[in-house]
Design an enzyme around this catalytic site. Structure first.
Site, mmCIF file in Angstrom:
data_model
loop_
_atom_site.group_PDB
_atom_site.id
_atom_site.type_symbol
_atom_site.label_atom_id
_atom_site.label_comp_id
_atom_site.label_asym_id
_atom_site.label_seq_id
_atom_site.Cartn_x
_atom_site.Cartn_y
_atom_site.Cartn_z
ATOM 1 C CB CYS A 1 -20.901 49.938 57.434
ATOM 2 S SG CYS A 1 -21.123 51.338 56.331
ATOM 3 N N GLY B 1 -32.060 43.131 69.681
ATOM 4 C CA GLY B 1 -33.221 43.213 68.794
ATOM 5 C C GLY B 1 -33.041 42.349 67.576
HETATM 6 C C1 UGA Z 1 -21.729 52.398 61.053
HETATM 7 C C2 UGA Z 1 -20.834 52.995 62.154
HETATM 8 O O1 UGA Z 1 -21.640 53.296 63.305
HETATM 9 C C3 UGA Z 1 -20.130 54.245 61.661
HETATM 10 O O2 UGA Z 1 -19.221 54.728 62.665
HETATM 11 C C4 UGA Z 1 -19.332 53.901 60.397
HETATM 12 O O3 UGA Z 1 -18.687 55.034 59.862
HETATM 13 C C5 UGA Z 1 -20.290 53.350 59.352
HETATM 14 O O4 UGA Z 1 -20.928 52.169 59.881
HETATM 15 C C6 UGA Z 1 -19.514 53.023 58.112
HETATM 16 O O5 UGA Z 1 -18.638 52.156 58.160
HETATM 17 O O6 UGA Z 1 -19.672 53.702 57.094
HETATM 18 P P1 UGA Z 1 -24.158 52.906 60.073
HETATM 19 O O7 UGA Z 1 -23.972 51.680 59.233
HETATM 20 O O8 UGA Z 1 -24.706 54.139 59.450
HETATM 21 O O9 UGA Z 1 -22.762 53.327 60.769
HETATM 22 O O10 UGA Z 1 -25.192 52.478 61.193
HETATM 23 P P2 UGA Z 1 -25.212 52.336 62.800
HETATM 24 O O11 UGA Z 1 -25.927 53.481 63.385
HETATM 25 O O12 UGA Z 1 -23.876 52.037 63.332
HETATM 26 O O13 UGA Z 1 -26.144 51.047 62.943
HETATM 27 C C7 UGA Z 1 -25.776 49.796 62.342
HETATM 28 C C8 UGA Z 1 -26.806 48.749 62.622
HETATM 29 O O14 UGA Z 1 -26.720 48.313 63.980
HETATM 30 C C9 UGA Z 1 -28.253 49.147 62.408
HETATM 31 O O15 UGA Z 1 -28.931 48.106 61.731
HETATM 32 C C10 UGA Z 1 -28.800 49.348 63.798
HETATM 33 O O16 UGA Z 1 -30.190 49.135 63.887
HETATM 34 C C11 UGA Z 1 -28.017 48.287 64.566
HETATM 35 N N1 UGA Z 1 -27.865 48.543 66.008
HETATM 36 C C12 UGA Z 1 -27.187 49.633 66.442
HETATM 37 C C13 UGA Z 1 -28.371 47.627 66.930
HETATM 38 O O17 UGA Z 1 -28.984 46.607 66.557
HETATM 39 N N2 UGA Z 1 -28.172 47.845 68.273
HETATM 40 C C14 UGA Z 1 -27.487 48.927 68.720
HETATM 41 O O18 UGA Z 1 -27.328 49.048 69.966
HETATM 42 C C15 UGA Z 1 -26.995 49.854 67.792
#
Ligand code: UGA
Length: 431
Positions: free
Chosen positions: A260, A253
């Site tokens: 993070c 996407g």
């Molecule tokens: C992330 C990690 O998942 C946590 O384990 C970690 O503790 C945290 O960073 C941190 O270091 O504090 P977070 O930043 O809250 O957590 O968000 P995520 O849910 O991991 O998503 C990160 C980004 O990746 C978002 O922009 C989301 O839209 C994107 N994403 C996620 C994708 O584009 N594709 C995916 O398949 C999954």
């Protein structure tokens, strides 16, 4: 146990609330006066499901309190969790000023044999510096690393039901104290991994970068799918069916954002370079991520011919759903690129009250259809659940154009059919 948490940001507040829930006596200190005053009155300064209720419950139960005073916070602490910001510098390295400032106060006020725990994400090797900063003029304080793995939006649940608790220590006392801190979670079945400090530190950057790498890999595949007619969603489904790969974090996407992933990949790349290891793999992860936004912009451009002067509605500006966080948000980046290209951009987001775009504040609509009025194209930029309730006929009445760019491959096949029945053309990413 008497636990102090330094830093009332996302990590600190969630961790503090969780520590209180499992029975500790928790004090939170932050140098931001208005933040602490607000928290004393029950105001949580960001959107995180369940957190406000839990903070209020723990404050009323006298297990959680907030202070501005260093002596008050550290004077009788058995454990201090450092949850201060470690923002990126221009070269990708982490700025550890806040860690150093906290160390100065702790050194002055903490009782003998207090254990100071790095909870903020820091580069490998920080503990050594921290240990000497803490023990300047004394030699009894201990340092441990206990990275957090919570996700915004499910932070409290993640912290209270962790898939792993990683604790890196170099003294028996620190290991014993941290085992006592986490005893309730260990007894309820959480996996507790004890290791060296450097291993714990590195495991955090390594985990986040691995997840970011999966996303960029899928976005690179999506570019190929766009050119070859393959469907990246089906490719992800097929890959994910292999238990060695698994289905999570394979969503192509607009790319990853938040405070993070982008900073941690850059920081790990910096650590690689510093240690004489090529960072090309990680650099490419960041490059692909930037390309993802440009590629969606080109899809909008190709739908509109010219972007300048056109009305674009962007659904979602938070970096992911269930948060009001717009830091390093790819959705925000897209809004900025569109604005720079002189499109008239209208934004909808159910959690973000206002956001800075260039030199002006934008106030997102909370009503989807109002936001979409007269839009030539609609872009799904954050995968908010609310968008599954979109009524495409009502949307078509409001919009003047009939194009939807689904930059998160969010719409299901039946939703795409419903959109097409209402006259829309839906363009996804790599599908
Ligand atoms: C992330 C990690 O998942 C946590 O384990 C970690 O503790 C945290 O960073 C941190 O270091 O504090 P977070 O930043 O809250 O957590 O968000 P995520 O849910 O991991 O998503 C990160 C980004 O990746 C978002 O922009 C989301 O839209 C994107 N994403 C996620 C994708 O584009 N594709 C995916 O398949 C999954």
């Amino acid at each position: 146990m008497r636990v102090t948490v330094t830093g009332a940001g996302h990590v600190g507040l969630v961790h503090a609330a969780a520590m209180a829930v499992i029975g500790h006596q928790v004090t939170v200190i932050d140098c931001d006066v208005s933040r602490i005053k607000g928290l004393q009155e029950g105001v949580v300064p960001f959107h995180e499901p369940l957190l406000r209720e839990e903070v209020v419950r723990q404050v009323n139960g006298k297990r959680l309190r907030f202070t501005l005073g260093a002596r008050d916070a550290y004077g009788d602490a058995e454990v201090v969790f450092l949850c201060v910001g470690t923002p990126p510098r221009d070269d990708g390295s982490a700025n550890l000023m806040a860690v150093e400032n906290a160390a100065r106060d702790i050194r002055k006020h903490a009782p003998r044999h207090c254990v100071v725990v790095e909870k903020s994400t820091v580069p490998t090797g920080t503990a050594e510096r921290l240990l000497s900063a803490l023990n300047y003029g004394r030699n009894d304080l201990h340092v441990a690393s206990n990275p957090e793995f919570l996700r915004e939006g499910t932070a409290l649940r993640d912290t209270l039901n962790p898939d792993r608790i990683v604790v890196g220590t170099s003294t028996k006392l620190a290991a014993d104290v941290l085992r006592d801190v986490y005893r309730p979670l260990i007894d309820s079945g959480s996996r507790y991994i004890e290791t060296s400090v450097a291993t714990a530190e590195l495991s955090k950057h390594a985990s986040n970068s691995m997840l970011a790498m999966r996303i960029s890999y899928m976005n690179a595949l999506a570019e190929v799918c766009d050119r070859t007619g393959a469907d990246v969603e089906r490719v992800a489904e097929i890959m994910g069916a292999d238990p060695r790969i698994g289905p999570s974090f394979l969503k192509a996407g607009l790319g990853f954002g938040g405070f993070c992933f982008p900073k941690d990949v850059a920081a790990l790349a910096h650590t690689f370079t510093q240690n004489g290891v090529s960072s090309a793999l990680l650099d490419e992860v960041l490059d692909i991520n930037e390309r993802a936004v440009r590629s969606v912009f080109r899809k909008i451009e190709s739908a509109l011919w010219h972007v300048e002067g056109k009305n674009v509605v962007v659904f979602g500006v938070a970096f992911k759903p269930d948060t009001d966080d717009v830091r390093f948000s790819p959705a925000l980046k897209l809004v900025e690129v569109l604005t720079e290209s002189r499109a008239h951009v209208s934004v909808w987001d159910p959690a973000v009250d206002s956001v800075r775009v260039g030199d002006r504040d934008v106030f997102p609509h909370t009503d989807l259809y109002e936001a979409a009025r007269n839009a030539d194209v609609a872009v799904i930029a954050t995968d908010w659940e609310q968008l599954h309730k979109l009524d495409f006929f009502s949307l078509s009445v409001e919009m003047s154009g009939r194009e939807i760019i689904d930059a998160r491959n969010f719409l299901s096949e039946s939703e795409i059919l419903a959109a097409e029945a209402a006259g829309f053309t839906v363009t996804g990413v790599g599908r």
